[in-house]
Design a protein around this motif. Structure first.
Motif, PDB file in Angstrom:
ATOM      1  N   ILE A  12       2.543  -3.323   5.900  1.00 56.53           N
ATOM      2  CA  ILE A  12       3.924  -3.038   6.360  1.00 56.53           C
ATOM      3  C   ILE A  12       5.071  -3.402   5.307  1.00 56.53           C
ATOM      4  O   ILE A  12       5.869  -2.562   5.362  1.00 56.53           O
ATOM      5  CB  ILE A  12       4.185  -3.706   7.830  1.00 56.53           C
ATOM      6  CG1 ILE A  12       3.250  -3.461   8.886  1.00 56.53           C
ATOM      7  CG2 ILE A  12       5.731  -4.067   8.177  1.00 56.53           C
ATOM      8  CD1 ILE A  12       3.339  -4.137  10.182  1.00 56.53           C
ATOM      9  N   SER A  13       4.773  -4.373   4.923  1.00 56.63           N
ATOM     10  CA  SER A  13       5.829  -4.949   4.004  1.00 56.63           C
ATOM     11  C   SER A  13       6.097  -3.782   2.528  1.00 56.63           C
ATOM     12  O   SER A  13       6.960  -3.569   2.210  1.00 56.63           O
ATOM     13  CB  SER A  13       5.658  -6.328   3.467  1.00 56.63           C
ATOM     14  OG  SER A  13       4.308  -6.475   2.584  1.00 56.63           O
ATOM     15  N   ARG A  14       4.619  -3.542   2.269  1.00 53.89           N
ATOM     16  CA  ARG A  14       4.773  -2.363   1.174  1.00 53.89           C
ATOM     17  C   ARG A  14       5.606  -1.105   1.624  1.00 53.89           C
ATOM     18  O   ARG A  14       6.276  -0.348   0.794  1.00 53.89           O
ATOM     19  CB  ARG A  14       3.343  -2.054   0.937  1.00 53.89           C
ATOM     20  CG  ARG A  14       3.244  -1.391  -0.513  1.00 53.89           C
ATOM     21  CD  ARG A  14       1.740  -1.253  -0.874  1.00 53.89           C
ATOM     22  NE  ARG A  14       1.085  -2.198  -0.465  1.00 53.89           N
ATOM     23  CZ  ARG A  14      -0.322  -2.019   0.004  1.00 53.89           C
ATOM     24  NH1 ARG A  14      -0.884  -0.606   0.318  1.00 53.89           N
ATOM     25  NH2 ARG A  14      -1.230  -3.127   0.377  1.00 53.89           N
ATOM     26  N   HIS A  15       5.545  -0.784   2.762  1.00 52.98           N
ATOM     27  CA  HIS A  15       6.133   0.515   3.422  1.00 52.98           C
ATOM     28  C   HIS A  15       7.694   0.203   3.818  1.00 52.98           C
ATOM     29  O   HIS A  15       8.474   1.176   4.117  1.00 52.98           O
ATOM     30  CB  HIS A  15       5.389   1.031   4.387  1.00 52.98           C
ATOM     31  CG  HIS A  15       4.340   1.562   3.796  1.00 52.98           C
ATOM     32  ND1 HIS A  15       4.159   2.913   3.089  1.00 52.98           N
ATOM     33  CD2 HIS A  15       2.887   1.177   3.893  1.00 52.98           C
ATOM     34  CE1 HIS A  15       2.778   3.119   2.719  1.00 52.98           C
ATOM     35  NE2 HIS A  15       2.154   2.129   3.095  1.00 52.98           N
ATOM     36  N   GLN A  16       8.156  -0.963   3.842  1.00 47.38           N
ATOM     37  CA  GLN A  16       9.359  -1.519   4.331  1.00 47.38           C
ATOM     38  C   GLN A  16      10.477  -0.875   3.301  1.00 47.38           C
ATOM     39  O   GLN A  16      11.427  -0.308   3.946  1.00 47.38           O
ATOM     40  CB  GLN A  16       9.568  -2.949   4.596  1.00 47.38           C
ATOM     41  CG  GLN A  16      10.739  -3.274   4.931  1.00 47.38           C
ATOM     42  CD  GLN A  16      11.078  -2.710   6.538  1.00 47.38           C
ATOM     43  OE1 GLN A  16      10.147  -2.869   7.384  1.00 47.38           O
ATOM     44  NE2 GLN A  16      12.408  -2.056   6.855  1.00 47.38           N
ATOM     45  N   GLN A  17      10.321  -0.897   2.210  1.00 50.58           N
ATOM     46  CA  GLN A  17      11.266  -0.224   1.179  1.00 50.58           C
ATOM     47  C   GLN A  17      11.510   1.113   1.483  1.00 50.58           C
ATOM     48  O   GLN A  17      12.601   1.756   1.482  1.00 50.58           O
ATOM     49  CB  GLN A  17      10.615  -0.604  -0.208  1.00 50.58           C
ATOM     50  CG  GLN A  17      11.665  -0.038  -1.216  1.00 50.58           C
ATOM     51  CD  GLN A  17      11.194  -0.535  -2.784  1.00 50.58           C
ATOM     52  OE1 GLN A  17      10.872  -1.488  -2.823  1.00 50.58           O
ATOM     53  NE2 GLN A  17      11.564   0.445  -3.484  1.00 50.58           N
ATOM     54  N   GLU A  18      10.398   1.822   1.558  1.00 51.77           N
ATOM     55  CA  GLU A  18      10.354   3.417   1.884  1.00 51.77           C
ATOM     56  C   GLU A  18      11.297   3.601   3.206  1.00 51.77           C
ATOM     57  O   GLU A  18      12.128   4.398   3.144  1.00 51.77           O
ATOM     58  CB  GLU A  18       9.020   3.868   1.938  1.00 51.77           C
ATOM     59  CG  GLU A  18       8.197   3.864   0.904  1.00 51.77           C
ATOM     60  CD  GLU A  18       6.877   3.985   1.015  1.00 51.77           C
ATOM     61  OE1 GLU A  18       6.467   4.779   2.125  1.00 51.77           O
ATOM     62  OE2 GLU A  18       6.058   3.750  -0.028  1.00 51.77           O
ATOM     63  N   ALA A  19      10.965   2.737   4.252  1.00 50.87           N
ATOM     64  CA  ALA A  19      11.662   3.083   5.429  1.00 50.87           C
ATOM     65  C   ALA A  19      13.218   2.580   5.296  1.00 50.87           C
ATOM     66  O   ALA A  19      14.041   3.290   5.869  1.00 50.87           O
ATOM     67  CB  ALA A  19      11.200   2.041   6.642  1.00 50.87           C
TER      68      ALA A  19
END
Length: 102
Positions: A12-19
């Motif tokens: 989740i934290s890895r994709h948070q930036q993309e979100a």
């Protein structure tokens, strides 16, 4: 598929930036579609100052400039990867934990 909670949190934290970037792009699309900054911030439920900051980032550097400026920010962890795994196991197996016990 079964994934440990700690692994899920890392994903989740890895994709948070993309979100976060996607949210900024949606804001910019509102502006391209004729919304004012005031209207777009209301639709996005963000502050006016945040909306103007995102618009400035877009105007200064386009898409790439919407990404956060930090890389691997924050303080370095005091625990090793092995210690984190051990802590994760303790937290899963114990029902009542205090910070002192941890």
């Amino acid at each position: 598929m079964c994934v440990k909670k700690s692994r899920l949190n890392k994903i989740i934290s890895r994709h948070q930036q993309e979100a976060d970037v996607l949210k900024k792009l949606i804001f910019i699309r509102f502006l391209y579609n004729g919304k004012t900054v005031d209207e777009a911030v209301e639709l996005m439920e963000i502050s006016l100052s945040t909306g103007h900051r995102w618009l400035d980032e877009w105007n200064e550097g386009g898409y790439e400039n919407l990404y956060p400026k930090y890389k691997n920010g924050g303080r370095k962890a005091k625990l090793t990867e092995e210690e984190f795994k051990k802590l994760d196991e303790i937290m899963i197996n114990e029902s009542f934990l205090s910070t002192r016990k941890i």
